[in-house]
Write an enzyme that holds these catalytic residues in place. Structure first.
Site, PDB file in Angstrom:
ATOM      1  N   GLU A   1       2.942   2.936   1.899  1.00 33.87           N
ATOM      2  CA  GLU A   1       3.003   3.893   3.012  1.00 33.87           C
ATOM      3  C   GLU A   1       4.533   3.633   3.681  1.00 33.87           C
ATOM      4  OE1 GLU A   1       0.529   0.442   5.059  1.00 33.87           O
ATOM      5  OE2 GLU A   1       1.120   1.203   3.257  1.00 33.87           O
TER       6      GLU A   1
ATOM      7  N   CYS B   1       0.903  -1.172  -0.082  1.00 31.88           N
ATOM      8  CA  CYS B   1       0.179  -0.201   0.054  1.00 31.88           C
ATOM      9  C   CYS B   1       0.748   1.261  -0.016  1.00 31.88           C
ATOM     10  CB  CYS B   1      -1.009  -0.038   1.390  1.00 31.88           C
ATOM     11  SG  CYS B   1      -2.207  -1.430   1.175  1.00 31.88           S
TER      12      CYS B   1
END
Length: 686
Positions: A366, A364
């Site tokens: 991050e 994702c």
């Protein structure tokens, strides 16, 4: 004189007794409780399932035991009274949903997996591995790392930089039989042996004996659920032979690398071990990579290409036209600016190049990560706090939990070395749009900047007391998923689909929760995409909160601005951001937007916004409803009550990047859209 802890730690029973009769404030009209019971409530020795106060107790006890183990190995004193006080503070914060460990931590911390087996990798959300800088002798290592981590529930990113670096061999005529052990290690070793037979000169032709593997339907005691038997592994072995056999005498290709990784993921899913999360990173000028999700060109990839999000290593100042043409079509690829990831912490600060070894990111995006690095993320909920002073104490407890997880080293030598050096953490926030429904942007900025300064100061002190390195980076914004549902928080920086909506969840008819949900007044119907009527779809009415704007009210530019704001004032790792856009009115603006935000972000992905009224798919994950319908549905719902079924199964270990949210979504596969971390968790599994 302070007492020193010599025995296994446990919270004071008089303290935990106070919480037994307290009803936890789960979020979203029971959706949070459903998610908890399905994914995190473990089976106890007496055959009953944990209640929330017991899950929190297990997790906190496990964290404190890991801390004590580390202190003992360092020759430091473990002060029982101080640890008990800290443990009680942490317990209260988790019980009240002020912060949450990652889903992996809720499920595994304090179980036999960490207490007896000391398999600490399962406490981490995410990892990354590079196929570059490999030799023929160790080229299989990246693939086996990904499979091992995936089977432990860790989301893994990988790159294609090993393309054209190794010539695929023909295995020798000599044969070797490997009897596959009935374990995670056995499955992984079988893949290593098979890959080595094609990558390393003069390796034997591999044959496999699957007789030791449990039959289909057998219980998986460590990870929950039931076994699907040896068939998924047999299939993977055949797929590997087909891919590499067709490349004999040729260099390994971009597609072959991604295909192998995707097929490993498919095996993990089909093996009923858990969901999986992958992201493939390619080069922006690699036509083969850019077309991997073009199922008109590669229709055969549709059966496994859905197992990864695909992103490119964008370079600052590049021409984004070709990439944006693909994004308008299916939302991929995402973009990752490795230059920014290596150079910057928060984007308001000058370059420091602390992360000059960074090689990629997690599914994702991050987290900045080196090859073979893992990371733990924790999630805080500012909107559940009445003051910044209260939030400060939450940040400390959340950060302490994540720092403790870095003390539990991996069974992979290179991973342990990197984690020991970096001690990377991702302290995240969710419910930010709800917070902005109550507070100004200026107030949020103050909480972010003051909170970040607090974390860095706290980390310096904590690291000295633990005798470990300070964390190279400490903060991020993850997309969240199941964990934020427990707290009733909107995920990360993302906006809800609408203020009032139906959230649909799939359940097997045999799941112990299904009948309880029916008896509690939730509406259910047969899954339109299930098999033989064995799966049901349950509808949960949700209110995102007052003064909360929906995604339909927010432009593409405003979403990018929000991501840049958090990257500037909070995240020294990254902000996971999936920007929804209207292809007809905003699609042509994509190159211009990327030209601007390439200097403000480290990564971003896009999702073409679909009109649900024009969708041909049934039972969409979200359905907007009126306030009146919401109130009517809510009025029919009663509490779930206790779990009394004597034939309960343990909660099945889910994949978490925590992203619980990165797990594969069958509906998204059908729709052939970008499997964004924001959307993907919404339907298949909580």
């Amino acid at each position: 004189m302070r007492r020193v802890l010599n025995a296994k730690f446990a919270l004071d029973p008089a303290f935990t007794f106070l919480y037994r009769s307290r009803l936890p404030n789960f979020g979203f009209n029971g959706l949070g409780e459903i998610a908890y019971r399905r994914s995190y409530s473990r089976l106890k020795e007496d055959g009953s399932k944990e209640q929330w106060y017991e899950t929190v107790e297990r997790v906190v006890n496990g964290a404190m035991n890991l801390l004590i183990r580390h202190l003992t190995e360092k020759g430091k004193k473990a002060d029982l009274e101080e640890i008990q006080r800290v443990a009680q503070r942490m317990y209260g914060k988790i019980f009240e949903f002020k912060f949450m460990p990652p889903g992996r931590g809720l499920w595994a911390m304090g179980t036999k997996l960490t207490e007896a087996k000391q398999v600490y990798a399962c406490l981490n959300n995410c990892a990354f591995v590079s196929t570059g800088d490999s030799t023929e002798e160790n080229f299989s290592r990246a693939f086996t790392f990904l499979m091992d981590m995936s089977m432990l529930g860790v989301g893994v990113g990988f790159d294609t930089r090993g393309a054209n670096s190794v010539t695929v061999k023909v295995p020798s005529r000599r044969k070797e039989l490997y009897v596959v052990d009935d374990s995670r290690e056995g499955w992984v070793l079988s893949i290593k042996k098979l890959l080595d037979s094609y990558f390393v000169k003069d390796k034997p032709t591999m044959e496999f004996d699957y007789n030791k593997l449990r039959p289909e339907g057998a219980e998986l005691k460590t990870f929950g659920g039931t076994c699907s038997g040896p068939e998924p592994l047999k299939t993977l072995h055949g797929e590997i032979r087909a891919i590499l056999g067709n490349l004999s005498g040729k260099k390994i290709t971009t597609r072959a690398i991604v295909d192998l990784m995707n097929m490993i993921a498919k095996c993990v899913v089909a093996g009923n071990i858990r969901k999986t999360a992958e992201v493939a990173f390619g080069e922006p000028n690699d036509e083969e990579f850019l077309n991997l999700k073009n199922y008109r060109k590669y229709p055969e990839r549709a059966s496994y290409g859905w197992t990864s999000n695909n992103s490119v290593f964008a370079t600052l100042g590049m021409d984004y036209t070709k990439v944006c043409d693909s994004i308008r079509y299916n939302g991929e690829p995402g973009l990752c600016w490795l230059q920014n990831m290596r150079a910057y912490g928060r984007m308001l600060e000058p370059p420091n190049y602390k992360d000059h070894r960074a090689a990629g990111g997690n599914p994702c995006l991050e987290q900045t990560l080196e090859s073979y690095e893992m990371c733990c993320l924790v999630e805080t909920f500012p909107n559940r706090h009445e003051s910044y002073e209260e939030f400060e104490d939450t940040l400390k407890m959340a950060y302490l939990y994540a720092k403790i997880v870095t003390l539990g080293l991996s069974h992979w030598k290179e991973t342990s070395e990197i984690v020991t050096r970096n001690r990377r953490i991702g302290c995240s926030m969710s419910g930010l749009v709800q917070f902005l429904g109550r507070h100004s942007l200026s107030t949020l900025k103050d909480w972010l900047t003051d909170g970040y300064d607090l974390i860095r100061t706290y980390d310096e002190d904590l690291s000295k007391r633990l005798g470990v390195n300070s964390s190279i980076k400490s903060t991020s914004i993850k997309p969240s998923g199941t964990v934020s549902l427990l707290a009733g928080a909107t995920p990360g920086i993302h906006f809800p689909e609408s203020q009032y909506y139906i959230r649909r969840i799939r359940f097997p008819r045999s799941n112990e929760l299904y009948e309880q949900l029916l008896n509690s007044g939730y509406k259910a119907e047969e899954d339109a995409y299930g098999k033989n009527g064995m799966d049901m779809v349950v509808e949960v009415p949700v209110s995102a909160g007052e003064n909360v704007r929906s995604i339909k009210q927010v432009s593409m530019k405003e979403q990018l601005q929000m991501a840049a704001f958090m990257q500037k004032y909070w995240a020294d790792n990254q902000v996971s951001c999936t920007v929804q856009f209207d292809p007809s009115t905003e699609g042509h603006l994509l190159p211009q937007a990327l030209d601007e935000y390439q200097y403000k972000l480290k990564g971003v992905s896009f999702l073409p916004r679909l009109d649900p009224e024009k969708s041909v798919y049934k039972q969409l994950p979200y359905e907007e409803i009126t306030r009146e319908k919401y109130e009517a549905m809510k009025g029919k719902i009663r509490g779930l009550g206790g779990v009394t079924n004597s034939k309960l199964q343990d909660s099945k270990a889910e994949q978490f990047c925590d992203n619980d949210a990165c797990s594969i979504c069958f509906l998204c596969f059908l729709m052939s859209v970008h499997l964004s971390c924001f959307i993907a968790v919404s339907y298949t599994h909580l």
